[in-house]
Design a protein around this motif. Structure first.
Motif, PDB file in Angstrom:
ATOM      1  N   GLU A  31       0.823  -1.200   0.000  1.00 34.54           N
ATOM      2  CA  GLU A  31       0.000   0.000   0.000  1.00 34.54           C
ATOM      3  C   GLU A  31       0.861   1.256   0.000  1.00 34.54           C
ATOM      4  O   GLU A  31       0.524   2.249  -0.671  1.00 34.54           O
ATOM      5  N   ILE A  32       1.972   1.224   0.730  1.00 36.88           N
ATOM      6  CA  ILE A  32       2.895   2.353   0.706  1.00 36.88           C
ATOM      7  C   ILE A  32       3.501   2.517  -0.691  1.00 36.88           C
ATOM      8  O   ILE A  32       3.719   3.641  -1.161  1.00 36.88           O
ATOM      9  N   ASP A  33       3.757   1.398  -1.379  1.00 38.14           N
ATOM     10  CA  ASP A  33       4.236   1.473  -2.760  1.00 38.14           C
ATOM     11  C   ASP A  33       3.251   2.215  -3.651  1.00 38.14           C
ATOM     12  O   ASP A  33       3.642   2.978  -4.545  1.00 38.14           O
ATOM     13  N   ARG A  34       1.956   2.000  -3.432  1.00 36.76           N
ATOM     14  CA  ARG A  34       0.949   2.682  -4.254  1.00 36.76           C
ATOM     15  C   ARG A  34       0.986   4.183  -4.008  1.00 36.76           C
ATOM     16  O   ARG A  34       0.809   4.979  -4.925  1.00 36.76           O
ATOM     17  N   TRP A  35       1.208   4.569  -2.756  1.00 38.29           N
ATOM     18  CA  TRP A  35       1.302   5.992  -2.428  1.00 38.29           C
ATOM     19  C   TRP A  35       2.534   6.599  -3.086  1.00 38.29           C
ATOM     20  O   TRP A  35       2.487   7.718  -3.605  1.00 38.29           O
ATOM     21  N   ALA A  36       3.638   5.858  -3.089  1.00 37.60           N
ATOM     22  CA  ALA A  36       4.907   6.383  -3.587  1.00 37.60           C
ATOM     23  C   ALA A  36       5.002   6.378  -5.116  1.00 37.60           C
ATOM     24  O   ALA A  36       5.770   7.149  -5.688  1.00 37.60           O
ATOM     25  N   ILE A  37       4.254   5.498  -5.784  1.00 41.00           N
ATOM     26  CA  ILE A  37       4.320   5.395  -7.247  1.00 41.00           C
ATOM     27  C   ILE A  37       2.900   5.585  -7.786  1.00 41.00           C
ATOM     28  O   ILE A  37       2.140   4.616  -7.939  1.00 41.00           O
ATOM     29  N   PRO A  38       2.507   6.825  -8.069  1.00 38.06           N
ATOM     30  CA  PRO A  38       1.125   7.087  -8.497  1.00 38.06           C
ATOM     31  C   PRO A  38       0.704   6.320  -9.745  1.00 38.06           C
ATOM     32  O   PRO A  38      -0.491   6.059  -9.929  1.00 38.06           O
ATOM     33  N   ASP A  39       1.661   5.955 -10.601  1.00 40.28           N
ATOM     34  CA  ASP A  39       1.303   5.220 -11.818  1.00 40.28           C
ATOM     35  C   ASP A  39       0.726   3.835 -11.519  1.00 40.28           C
ATOM     36  O   ASP A  39       0.171   3.194 -12.419  1.00 40.28           O
ATOM     37  N   THR A  40       0.860   3.356 -10.286  1.00 45.71           N
ATOM     38  CA  THR A  40       0.379   2.011  -9.942  1.00 45.71           C
ATOM     39  C   THR A  40      -0.901   2.050  -9.116  1.00 45.71           C
ATOM     40  O   THR A  40      -1.263   1.048  -8.496  1.00 45.71           O
ATOM     41  N   ARG A  41      -1.586   3.177  -9.110  1.00 46.89           N
ATOM     42  CA  ARG A  41      -2.795   3.315  -8.288  1.00 46.89           C
ATOM     43  C   ARG A  41      -4.025   2.784  -9.042  1.00 46.89           C
ATOM     44  O   ARG A  41      -4.827   3.563  -9.580  1.00 46.89           O
ATOM     45  N   PRO A 488       0.652  14.457   2.979  1.00 44.15           N
ATOM     46  CA  PRO A 488      -0.638  14.311   2.293  1.00 44.15           C
ATOM     47  C   PRO A 488      -0.994  15.496   1.407  1.00 44.15           C
ATOM     48  O   PRO A 488      -1.605  15.323   0.343  1.00 44.15           O
ATOM     49  N   LEU A 489      -0.623  16.728   1.849  1.00 42.56           N
ATOM     50  CA  LEU A 489      -0.885  17.903   1.007  1.00 42.56           C
ATOM     51  C   LEU A 489      -0.120  17.818  -0.307  1.00 42.56           C
ATOM     52  O   LEU A 489      -0.658  18.131  -1.380  1.00 42.56           O
ATOM     53  N   LEU A 490       1.139  17.406  -0.238  1.00 47.78           N
ATOM     54  CA  LEU A 490       1.938  17.272  -1.460  1.00 47.78           C
ATOM     55  C   LEU A 490       1.396  16.158  -2.352  1.00 47.78           C
ATOM     56  O   LEU A 490       1.446  16.262  -3.586  1.00 47.78           O
ATOM     57  N   ASN A 491       0.890  15.101  -1.739  1.00 45.33           N
ATOM     58  CA  ASN A 491       0.269  14.042  -2.528  1.00 45.33           C
ATOM     59  C   ASN A 491      -0.937  14.591  -3.293  1.00 45.33           C
ATOM     60  O   ASN A 491      -1.152  14.260  -4.471  1.00 45.33           O
ATOM     61  N   TRP A 492      -1.728  15.429  -2.623  1.00 44.76           N
ATOM     62  CA  TRP A 492      -2.886  16.057  -3.262  1.00 44.76           C
ATOM     63  C   TRP A 492      -2.444  16.970  -4.410  1.00 44.76           C
ATOM     64  O   TRP A 492      -2.967  16.903  -5.528  1.00 44.76           O
ATOM     65  N   ILE A 493      -1.435  17.806  -4.146  1.00 45.45           N
ATOM     66  CA  ILE A 493      -1.004  18.781  -5.147  1.00 45.45           C
ATOM     67  C   ILE A 493      -0.400  18.101  -6.369  1.00 45.45           C
ATOM     68  O   ILE A 493      -0.656  18.491  -7.514  1.00 45.45           O
ATOM     69  N   PRO A 509      -5.458   2.051  -0.124  1.00 49.69           N
ATOM     70  CA  PRO A 509      -4.005   2.128  -0.025  1.00 49.69           C
ATOM     71  C   PRO A 509      -3.478   3.557   0.111  1.00 49.69           C
ATOM     72  O   PRO A 509      -2.597   3.825   0.933  1.00 49.69           O
ATOM     73  N   VAL A 510      -4.029   4.495  -0.671  1.00 51.48           N
ATOM     74  CA  VAL A 510      -3.593   5.892  -0.593  1.00 51.48           C
ATOM     75  C   VAL A 510      -4.318   6.620   0.530  1.00 51.48           C
ATOM     76  O   VAL A 510      -3.697   7.356   1.306  1.00 51.48           O
ATOM     77  N   ALA A 511      -5.640   6.400   0.647  1.00 49.57           N
ATOM     78  CA  ALA A 511      -6.395   7.061   1.713  1.00 49.57           C
ATOM     79  C   ALA A 511      -5.868   6.646   3.082  1.00 49.57           C
ATOM     80  O   ALA A 511      -5.717   7.483   3.988  1.00 49.57           O
ATOM     81  N   GLY A 512      -5.562   5.354   3.248  1.00 51.09           N
ATOM     82  CA  GLY A 512      -5.053   4.877   4.529  1.00 51.09           C
ATOM     83  C   GLY A 512      -3.713   5.482   4.889  1.00 51.09           C
ATOM     84  O   GLY A 512      -3.468   5.842   6.048  1.00 51.09           O
ATOM     85  N   ALA A 513      -2.826   5.611   3.900  1.00 56.51           N
ATOM     86  CA  ALA A 513      -1.515   6.216   4.158  1.00 56.51           C
ATOM     87  C   ALA A 513      -1.665   7.675   4.581  1.00 56.51           C
ATOM     88  O   ALA A 513      -1.023   8.133   5.538  1.00 56.51           O
ATOM     89  N   ASP A 514      -2.527   8.424   3.885  1.00 52.13           N
ATOM     90  CA  ASP A 514      -2.750   9.829   4.253  1.00 52.13           C
ATOM     91  C   ASP A 514      -3.363   9.949   5.642  1.00 52.13           C
ATOM     92  O   ASP A 514      -2.941  10.782   6.456  1.00 52.13           O
ATOM     93  N   LEU A 515      -4.370   9.128   5.936  1.00 53.13           N
ATOM     94  CA  LEU A 515      -5.012   9.177   7.250  1.00 53.13           C
ATOM     95  C   LEU A 515      -4.043   8.794   8.358  1.00 53.13           C
ATOM     96  O   LEU A 515      -4.060   9.379   9.446  1.00 53.13           O
ATOM     97  N   PHE A 516      -3.190   7.811   8.095  1.00 54.50           N
ATOM     98  CA  PHE A 516      -2.209   7.382   9.086  1.00 54.50           C
ATOM     99  C   PHE A 516      -1.244   8.522   9.405  1.00 54.50           C
ATOM    100  O   PHE A 516      -0.902   8.759  10.572  1.00 54.50           O
ATOM    101  N   MET A 517      -0.817   9.261   8.377  1.00 55.78           N
ATOM    102  CA  MET A 517       0.093  10.379   8.614  1.00 55.78           C
ATOM    103  C   MET A 517      -0.600  11.516   9.336  1.00 55.78           C
ATOM    104  O   MET A 517      -0.014  12.154  10.231  1.00 55.78           O
ATOM    105  N   LEU A 518      -1.853  11.815   8.998  1.00 54.14           N
ATOM    106  CA  LEU A 518      -2.575  12.882   9.687  1.00 54.14           C
ATOM    107  C   LEU A 518      -2.822  12.508  11.151  1.00 54.14           C
ATOM    108  O   LEU A 518      -2.733  13.373  12.039  1.00 54.14           O
ATOM    109  N   ALA A 519      -3.114  11.241  11.421  1.00 53.16           N
ATOM    110  CA  ALA A 519      -3.260  10.800  12.812  1.00 53.16           C
ATOM    111  C   ALA A 519      -1.938  10.957  13.563  1.00 53.16           C
ATOM    112  O   ALA A 519      -1.915  11.344  14.742  1.00 53.16           O
TER     113      ALA A 519
END
Length: 551
Positions: A31-41, A488-493, A509-519
């Protein structure tokens, strides 16, 4: 027992903190790989057609510069264009992997030191067969996961040995901890946060240690079992001749050729072999997803195809492999049920590697790993708090050094992780000529941020007065909060995948990573606020004592 628990826990707790934290992240490495490589989402895909897609890709793959450089150190004389005929092809995927990983084993003529092959890896989109860029680092599975078990210290397997020794001492620390805390069941339900700092820290240390005690024990033990071949390498040392002979005899008994025949042969339909393997698994009442497909002795009369089941429906790490003759498609062998010893080993390995499909259990693994981090961190805090004033009176700096190390590992590790994720979003897709590859730059950012955190920890810890809380803790917590919001902001931008979009689409995979960082940002802010209050109380304590004395 107390001496063993304290000093081995102190010496190796820093290593175990890294192991537990990145082990927790590795539960969701894909799931972290999906966050790091947007082409695989996109959604996970089944193993694609071998005949229509994979075979043409395997035949067209050429070694890249890194792989050619690796082979250059193994051979004398000029380098062949393709290192001779590929020895084997492999394709691997999981129920959490949208991408497909391909492995190509090349023969190396004139190899030195008995090295006969080099492996090339490729990652493709299984929907289209398009290869993903080679310079994209799979941060979860390609960096955090190896960091968990090897510290990325690959020379002479030294990282494996350090982690293995730490795991062994952890088992000792668990046993001695239980012996020390004889009232273990009472301490399981005892937490007094409003008591003194030392009392509340010790309560939290006992609580997190006891509550997750079975988890900590079986993870340390199974980790040692998995890497036993490194710690006891008798197969490759004293028993090496016997091992080689056993492989040859086993090849005759199983019908799977050990060597190439040297006679070219065409390959039959692998898709038909996959259908036959799935039919046989279904007859046993097993799920039929293909996890790994391997072609050995490519293009040779002795070639064979091995098809392994994904096995996501059970903890035991077993693939129920079925092997076919590559040129005809006839079944050569169906792996028999494993022996009792093999079943125990497969169960322990599967328990640790958790390839099964069970999301609640995966989250329990994460919570258990984070409980281990909390147990180790509170143990370090208790050591420092108990000795800080005593060491200051004696003129020694042991407690301050441990305090700085604890800051470096506990909060510095989080800063390095978040910095790597931020670098992943800020680095351009194509770096200028002469620069390291993009994945290496992300690693440099990780280690550079950790080094800066260490320097800050030593600077701010050495400057604090005796008996006071080091401001490095509070300052690094604030930095963690800032970075955990920035990522998460940079991921959005950079990708447009903001939380409302990913949550509404159910792409966790991406939503969970962002939520985990915001928590994490919220928890870091709460910790910084708590530390600021305690700093203020300790700063006011001397003046209050002085006023009381005058009165």
């Amino acid at each position: 027992m107390a001496w063993l628990h304290t000093w081995f826990g102190l010496a190796l707790g820093l290593v175990l903190m890294v192991v537990f934290f990145f082990g927790s992240l590795s539960v969701f490495d894909r799931e972290i790989d999906r966050w790091a490589i947007p082409d695989t989402r996109y959604e996970p895909q089944p193993m694609p057609s071998f005949d229509k897609m994979l075979k043409p890709i395997f035949e067209s793959v050429q070694p890249n510069e890194v792989e050619r450089a690796a082979v250059a150190g193994l051979v004398d004389g000029p380098l062949p264009a393709r290192f001779d005929t590929p020895r084997s092809w492999g394709a691997y995927t999981t129920h959490r992997d949208p991408v497909l990983t391909l492995f190509i084993g090349y023969e190396v003529p004139n190899a030195k030191d008995h090295e006969t092959a080099v492996w090339a890896n490729r990652t493709i989109d299984p929907r289209t067969g398009v290869a993903l860029p080679d310079d994209r680092l799979k941060i979860g599975s390609g960096f955090f996961y190896p960091l968990h078990y090897s510290l990325t210290l690959d020379w002479k397997n030294i990282g494996y040995w350090i982690v293995g020794f730490a795991a062994l001492m952890m088992l000792m620390a668990l046993v001695t901890g239980v012996i020390m805390h004889r009232k273990i069941f009472r301490e399981l339900f005892t937490f007094r946060p409003k008591k003194s700092t030392q009392r509340s820290i010790l309560d939290m240390h006992n609580l997190t240690g006891v509550a997750a005690l079975p988890f900590h024990f079986f993870f340390a033990f199974t980790g040692l079992v998995i890497f036993a071949y490194i710690y006891f390498p008798v197969t490759h040392t004293q028993l090496a001749p016997l091992h080689d002979k056993h492989e040859q005899v086993e090849a005759k008994e199983t019908g799977l050729p050990h060597d190439r025949a040297g006679v070219p042969a065409r390959m039959a339909s692998v898709d038909a072999m996959v259908l036959e393997a799935q039919r046989r698994w279904a007859a046993k009442g097993m799920a039929g997803d293909v996890g790994y497909l391997n072609v050995q002795h490519v293009g040779d009369a002795n070639g064979y195809v091995s098809i392994y089941r994904a096995g996501t429906d059970r903890i035991q790490l077993a693939g129920e492999g079925i092997h076919f003759k590559a040129s005809t498609g006839e079944v050569l062998r169906e792996d028999p049920p494993p022996t009792l010893v093999a079943r125990i080993n497969e169960f322990l390995t599967g328990l640790h590697l958790q390839h099964f499909r069970h999301w609640l259990l995966r989250w329990l693994y994460v919570l258990g790993g984070l409980a281990g981090c909390a147990c180790i961190a509170t143990g370090l805090f208790f050591f420092v708090e108990k000795r800080k004033r005593q060491h200051a009176k004696q003129g020694v700096s042991g407690a301050r050094i441990v305090d700085a190390l604890a800051v470096t590992v506990v909060t510095g590790m989080l800063l390095a992780t978040l910095s790597m994720l931020i670098a992943n979003r800020l680095l351009p897709d194509t770096l200028p000529a002469g620069w390291p590859w993009r994945g290496s730059m992300e690693k440099y950012c990780f280690w550079g941020a950790w080094l800066l955190a260490a320097l800050h920890a030593y600077w701010r810890t050495a400057a604090v007065a005796a008996g006071r809380l080091a401001p490095a803790w509070r300052e690094q917590c604030l930095a963690i909060a800032a970075l955990a919001v920035a990522a998460p902001l940079l991921n959005w931008i950079t990708t447009g995948d903001h939380l409302l979009r990913t949550v509404s689409a159910g792409y966790w995979p991406v939503a969970g990573a962002d939520l985990f960082m915001l928590a994490s940002a919220v928890l870091a802010l709460l910790a910084a606020r708590k530390l600021q209050r305690r700093e203020a109380i300790r700063a006011a304590a001397p003046s209050m004592k002085l006023e009381a004395g005058h009165a």
